[in-house]
Scaffold this motif. Structure first.
Motif, PDB file in Angstrom:
ATOM      1  N   MET A   1      10.562  11.149 -31.832  1.00  0.00           N
ATOM      2  CA  MET A   1      10.765  11.344 -30.400  1.00  0.00           C
ATOM      3  C   MET A   1      10.775  10.010 -29.663  1.00  0.00           C
ATOM      4  SD  MET A   1       8.631  14.768 -29.330  1.00  0.00           S
ATOM      5  CE  MET A   1       9.355  14.747 -27.683  1.00  0.00           C
TER       6      MET A   1
ATOM      7  N   VAL B   1       3.615  14.592 -28.263  1.00  0.00           N
ATOM      8  CA  VAL B   1       4.696  14.455 -27.275  1.00  0.00           C
ATOM      9  C   VAL B   1       4.252  13.538 -26.136  1.00  0.00           C
ATOM     10  CG1 VAL B   1       6.151  15.685 -25.619  1.00  0.00           C
ATOM     11  CG2 VAL B   1       5.620  16.728 -27.843  1.00  0.00           C
TER      12      VAL B   1
ATOM     13  N   TRP C   1      10.992  18.157 -30.889  1.00  0.00           N
ATOM     14  CA  TRP C   1       9.778  18.899 -30.523  1.00  0.00           C
ATOM     15  C   TRP C   1       9.901  20.371 -30.921  1.00  0.00           C
ATOM     16  CZ3 TRP C   1       5.057  20.155 -29.172  1.00  0.00           C
ATOM     17  CH2 TRP C   1       4.802  21.262 -28.351  1.00  0.00           C
TER      18      TRP C   1
ATOM     19  N   MET D   1       6.794  13.523 -35.854  1.00  0.00           N
ATOM     20  CA  MET D   1       7.464  13.933 -34.618  1.00  0.00           C
ATOM     21  C   MET D   1       7.384  12.841 -33.565  1.00  0.00           C
ATOM     22  SD  MET D   1       6.342  16.918 -31.920  1.00  0.00           S
ATOM     23  CE  MET D   1       4.980  15.861 -31.393  1.00  0.00           C
TER      24      MET D   1
ATOM     25  N   THR E   1       9.687  20.731 -34.770  1.00  0.00           N
ATOM     26  CA  THR E   1       8.318  20.539 -35.264  1.00  0.00           C
ATOM     27  C   THR E   1       7.456  21.756 -34.949  1.00  0.00           C
ATOM     28  OG1 THR E   1       8.498  18.147 -34.944  1.00  0.00           O
ATOM     29  CG2 THR E   1       6.273  19.061 -35.129  1.00  0.00           C
ATOM     30  N   THR E   2       7.588  22.287 -33.746  1.00  0.00           N
ATOM     31  CA  THR E   2       6.810  23.463 -33.349  1.00  0.00           C
ATOM     32  C   THR E   2       7.148  24.661 -34.224  1.00  0.00           C
ATOM     33  OG1 THR E   2       6.755  22.653 -31.064  1.00  0.00           O
ATOM     34  CG2 THR E   2       6.239  24.973 -31.412  1.00  0.00           C
TER      35      THR E   2
END
Length: 533
Positions: free
Chosen positions: A298, A372, A314, A294, A317-318
């Motif tokens: 990103m 992140v 994001w 991720m 992935t979550t």
């Protein structure tokens, strides 16, 4: 620091992030090496997971608690005494291949100094540590533990150098082979002479063999260039100190709850607590792998100014982490008593409430907030969050301990992590330029939670309605839970088309694999081979 795994502990989140970031970008060229290293580490994880399962059947509760305390001390000191030098090689060796030998020698010297410091601390402060942790037996083993760390610390650079020099097969072999050797040298001496001293002698032998292999490999890898350089050491320290400080705080915060229990209770009680804090290796590995992929994706989107696409990465992935972690927590809660009894015997049934509280903390691993923040280069804020976790844990742990007894320390640790994740999400809103609604895929998370919770109902009914032995209960309840969860995922349409295709392919293959392992399937296979099929 590199993977310590001193007796089954997993890496801290900072270690996993740093190690995984060396895996490269999203391109296919890194898939083979990553898969190879993952396979090597998987062998080590399985073996390390089984070591305490064997030892708990040999040691009494006090001796097992002492064993866990000794290696808690070893894990903490090893994390502190590395100074971040080993991990820095991931950066310096690829950056300056011609100076690699000097960087390697500097690291070897620094880790050796750290090992000497551990030995001096444990020899000189063994009595104080025993008094602090309310266990007089620790002082008798502190010198041997110090010798173990003296030999182990310099060897922790072995796999780091191999990966940094792209010797991926060597690294995979080191991860698997050395972890198997460690398990053998930890367990076999105890089977011969069932005392904790036997395990520590085996541990020292393992550390010595690992160090010898490391020195031989470094000489082979770097030859005559393996010489220290004070000039280059200054550059290494300038790079490592900031990351080391963050790792140091994280190591302290992550282990503080165990030290609190050791301080207030005896070794037998600590044994109960440590069993309840059982770590599931799958969680850290999946979290680190998903977070690293991720972060790379990103970073590329942010670099090109595509913030909306970065937010989509994001969210995706979550959602995928929730698909794995929500049901994992559900099945572990449903099967908690059976699992603890099967792994650690009925003597540790009192660990079940602690285990259930610890498993609830896995839900937070759904949110790879740190990945992140790293993609947005918010490293200072990550350090702030780490400090917040430490301060909250240290400030509240005594109240939680007195209020919730042994469940309290793991509960306050989970709440501290939740606070950190929450603050991280609020910070991410500003970075992503979204509101509360847009910061998470709320709808997907809610439906996945419904499926994970709903799957627990029939599993609990089976557990309550059938008087089964623990192992059979674990198999039956776990099978019912997983089957129900998969059915709910399909019924509620919670999987993307390609995810459904993968699941259908797996379900079609499974009956064939199962049939091939039955006596009739084996006979059919032999007949086909005879006829040239």
């Amino acid at each position: 620091m590199p993977s310590l795994d001193l007796e089954g502990h997993t890496d801290t989140a900072a270690q996993a992030r740093h190690r995984g970031a060396t895996g490269g970008g999203p391109g296919g060229s890194t898939f083979g090496p990553v898969l190879l290293l993952t396979a090597g580490r998987a062998v080590g994880m399985v073996v390390a997971f089984l070591v305490p399962v064997v030892l708990i059947r040999i040691f009494d509760q006090v001796e097992f608690g002492t064993y866990k305390q000794l290696f808690l001390i070893a894990l903490t000191l090893a994390g502190i005494a590395q100074f971040g030098m080993a991990e820095a090689l991931y950066y310096f060796l690829p950056q300056a291949p011609r100076a690699a030998g000097r960087y390697g020698a500097n690291t070897l010297v620094a880790l050796s100094v750290g090992g000497l410091g551990c030995l001096a601390l444990l020899v000189g402060g063994g009595t104080a540590i025993s008094r602090w942790l309310s266990n007089s037996d620790l002082s008798g083993h502190s010198g041997t533990l110090g010798l173990y760390l003296l030999l182990l610390l310099p060897s922790l650079m072995l796999e780091v150098v191999q990966v940094a020099r792209k010797r991926h097969r060597f690294a995979a072999g080191s991860y698997a082979g050395l972890d198997v050797l460690k398990a053998v040298l930890f367990v076999v001496p105890v089977l011969v002479v069932p005392r904790l001293e036997s395990l520590l002698v085996g541990a020292v032998a393992f550390a010595g063999l690992r160090l010898a292999l490391t020195l031989v490999y470094l000489r082979w890898e770097f030859g005559g260039t393996l010489r220290p350089s004070m000039h280059m050491l200054a550059g290494q320290l300038a790079y490592t100190v900031p990351f080391y400080l963050a790792t140091l705080v994280e190591v302290v915060q992550a282990n503080l709850h165990q030290y609190a229990v050791a301080y207030y209770f005896d070794a037998a009680t600590f044994a109960l607590y440590s069993v309840g804090c059982l770590q599931i290796p799958l969680v850290d590995n999946l979290y680190a792998s998903a977070g690293n992929v991720m972060m790379v994706r990103m970073t590329e989107e942010i670099r090109d100014g595509r913030i909306a696409e970065a937010v989509a990465v994001w969210h995706d992935t979550t959602r995928r982490l929730a698909l794995a972690f929500f049901p994992l927590v559900g099945v572990l809660l449903v099967c908690s008593h059976a699992l603890i009894v099967v792994l650690y015997t009925e003597r540790y049934a009192a660990s079940v409430p602690i285990f259930m509280a610890a498993m609830l903390g896995i839900l937070l691993s759904t949110f790879a907030v740190d990945g992140v923040l790293r993609a947005w280069a918010q490293t200072r804020f990550i350090f702030v969050l780490t400090v917040v976790r430490l301060l909250f844990t240290a400030g509240m742990i005594r109240w939680f301990l007195s209020t919730f007894h042994l469940v309290g320390p793991i509960l306050v640790t989970g709440l501290a992590n939740g606070l950190s994740k929450g603050l991280g999400l609020l910070w991410m809103r500003r970075l992503m330029k979204v509101g509360i609604v847009g910061v998470l895929p709320w709808r997907s998370l809610a439906w996945i939670l419904v499926a994970a919770t709903g799957a627990g109902v029939p599993a609990l009914l089976v557990t309550a309605g059938l008087d089964l032995p623990p192992l059979l209960q674990l198999v039956v309840a776990g099978g019912v839970y997983v089957s129900t969860y998969v059915a709910l995922l399909l019924r509620l349409g919670l999987l993307a088309e390609h995810e459904r295709a993968v699941l259908r392919g797996w379900l079609r293959r499974w009956p064939r694999v199962w049939r091939a392992r039955t006596p009739s399937g084996i006979a059919d296979g032999k007949a086909a081979a005879r006829h040239g099929h």
